[in-house]
Write a protein that holds these residues in place. Structure first.
Motif, PDB file in Angstrom:
ATOM      1  N   LEU A  18       0.835  -1.195   0.000  1.00 47.90           N
ATOM      2  CA  LEU A  18       0.000   0.000   0.000  1.00 47.90           C
ATOM      3  C   LEU A  18       0.871   1.247   0.000  1.00 47.90           C
ATOM      4  CD1 LEU A  18      -2.620  -1.173   2.642  1.00 47.90           C
ATOM      5  CD2 LEU A  18      -2.929  -1.026   0.167  1.00 47.90           C
ATOM      6  N   ARG A  19       0.223   2.358  -0.297  1.00 50.76           N
ATOM      7  CA  ARG A  19       0.870   3.662  -0.248  1.00 50.76           C
ATOM      8  C   ARG A  19       0.037   4.584   0.637  1.00 50.76           C
ATOM      9  NH1 ARG A  19       2.503   5.139  -6.460  1.00 50.76           N
ATOM     10  NH2 ARG A  19       4.144   3.583  -6.700  1.00 50.76           N
ATOM     11  N   PRO A  20       0.646   5.650   1.162  1.00 49.59           N
ATOM     12  CA  PRO A  20      -0.135   6.612   1.937  1.00 49.59           C
ATOM     13  C   PRO A  20      -1.272   7.175   1.079  1.00 49.59           C
ATOM     14  CG  PRO A  20       2.211   7.110   2.072  1.00 49.59           C
ATOM     15  CD  PRO A  20       2.052   6.028   1.061  1.00 49.59           C
ATOM     16  N   GLY A  21      -2.448   7.306   1.681  1.00 48.81           N
ATOM     17  CA  GLY A  21      -3.598   7.862   0.968  1.00 48.81           C
ATOM     18  C   GLY A  21      -4.446   6.837   0.243  1.00 48.81           C
ATOM     19  N   ASP A  22      -4.038   5.553   0.236  1.00 43.20           N
ATOM     20  CA  ASP A  22      -4.830   4.514  -0.437  1.00 43.20           C
ATOM     21  C   ASP A  22      -6.174   4.326   0.260  1.00 43.20           C
ATOM     22  OD1 ASP A  22      -2.875   4.038  -2.316  1.00 43.20           O
ATOM     23  OD2 ASP A  22      -2.300   2.071  -1.549  1.00 43.20           O
ATOM     24  N   VAL A  23      -7.183   3.989  -0.531  1.00 43.02           N
ATOM     25  CA  VAL A  23      -8.513   3.675  -0.010  1.00 43.02           C
ATOM     26  C   VAL A  23      -8.897   2.296  -0.530  1.00 43.02           C
ATOM     27  CG1 VAL A  23     -10.956   4.332   0.051  1.00 43.02           C
ATOM     28  CG2 VAL A  23      -9.188   6.108   0.015  1.00 43.02           C
ATOM     29  N   ILE A  24      -9.315   1.408   0.373  1.00 41.23           N
ATOM     30  CA  ILE A  24      -9.769   0.068  -0.009  1.00 41.23           C
ATOM     31  C   ILE A  24     -11.286   0.041   0.158  1.00 41.23           C
ATOM     32  CG2 ILE A  24      -9.712  -2.391   0.553  1.00 41.23           C
ATOM     33  CD1 ILE A  24      -6.837  -1.925   1.601  1.00 41.23           C
ATOM     34  N   ILE A  25     -11.990  -0.263  -0.924  1.00 39.77           N
ATOM     35  CA  ILE A  25     -13.450  -0.324  -0.906  1.00 39.77           C
ATOM     36  C   ILE A  25     -13.854  -1.778  -1.085  1.00 39.77           C
ATOM     37  CG2 ILE A  25     -15.582   0.448  -2.013  1.00 39.77           C
ATOM     38  CD1 ILE A  25     -13.895   2.868  -3.054  1.00 39.77           C
ATOM     39  N   ILE A  26     -14.597  -2.312  -0.103  1.00 42.41           N
ATOM     40  CA  ILE A  26     -15.012  -3.707  -0.139  1.00 42.41           C
ATOM     41  C   ILE A  26     -16.515  -3.751  -0.369  1.00 42.41           C
ATOM     42  CG2 ILE A  26     -14.962  -5.912   1.083  1.00 42.41           C
ATOM     43  CD1 ILE A  26     -12.766  -4.579   2.910  1.00 42.41           C
ATOM     44  N   PRO A  27     -16.960  -4.148  -1.562  1.00 42.78           N
ATOM     45  CA  PRO A  27     -18.400  -4.157  -1.838  1.00 42.78           C
ATOM     46  C   PRO A  27     -19.100  -5.348  -1.178  1.00 42.78           C
ATOM     47  CG  PRO A  27     -17.221  -4.997  -3.728  1.00 42.78           C
ATOM     48  CD  PRO A  27     -16.164  -4.580  -2.716  1.00 42.78           C
TER      49      PRO A  27
END
Length: 198
Positions: free
Chosen positions: A185-194
């Motif tokens: 990951l990198r700073p600022g990443d967003v993980i969206i789990i549907p």
């Protein structure tokens, strides 16, 4: 901020067809990463040979700090070394050749330095980024995914790449132990789990 919400909304729409997204690259960490100070951080400021000027101070919600002989200095968005050099410049009015060391304690960091997990995580959260942090590290911190999650349709939004969307295979990683699905990951990443459709 509006652009981020628009990207998140677009990613939610794409989550239904996540297989059309490219897979997230395995390697993402940069060796020259430097932590940026954020509101809520606690800073231990040490001024060599001047213990009366040393203090532990919070970074206020407005991003500023107040320390002995230095009032309302902007700290947010700077790394500790940059802030120490700026503080030395301010203290030169009062003492000869000041040497300042700043150590961050109680990390919070700005949102640009956090990894956020939303949707069908067991405990959605914003996590402090750590060097070489992976999707597995993030999922352990939030307790994994719910039974209703469509883990292999999860989407990674990478803010450092103009909110580019990638597919990540959380179900394969967490339920099948497929380590090839573990990406950095990198700073600022967003993980969206549907949510699963059935």
């Amino acid at each position: 901020m509006i652009r981020l919400f628009a990207a998140l909304f677009a990613a939610l729409l794409m989550a239904g067809c996540a297989s059309s997204l490219p897979p997230a690259p395995l390697k993402a960490a940069t060796p020259d990463y430097k932590y940026l100070i954020g509101a809520g951080d606690s800073l231990n400021i040490s001024v060599w040979r001047n213990p009366e000027l040393s203090a532990t101070v919070p970074v206020r919600p407005d991003g500023k700090i107040t320390a002995p002989l230095v009032e309302d200095m902007v700290a947010i968005g700077k790394n500790p070394t940059e802030l120490a050099r700026e503080m030395e410049a301010k203290l030169k009015k009062y003492i000869q050749d000041p040497v300042v060391t700043i150590v961050v304690q109680g990390f919070v960091g700005p949102t640009s330095e956090q990894v956020r997990i939303v949707g069908q995580a067991a405990r959605p959260a914003a996590l402090n980024y750590k060097q070489d942090m992976t999707v597995l590290d993030a999922m352990i911190s939030v307790g994994g995914i719910t039974e209703f999650a469509a883990g292999n349709r999860a989407v990674l939004i990478r803010a450092t790449e103009a909110n580019k969307a990638y597919n990540i295979r959380l179900h394969d990683l967490l339920k099948r132990g497929d380590v090839t699905a573990n990406v950095e990951l990198r700073p600022g990443d967003v993980i969206i789990i549907p949510e699963s459709w059935f």
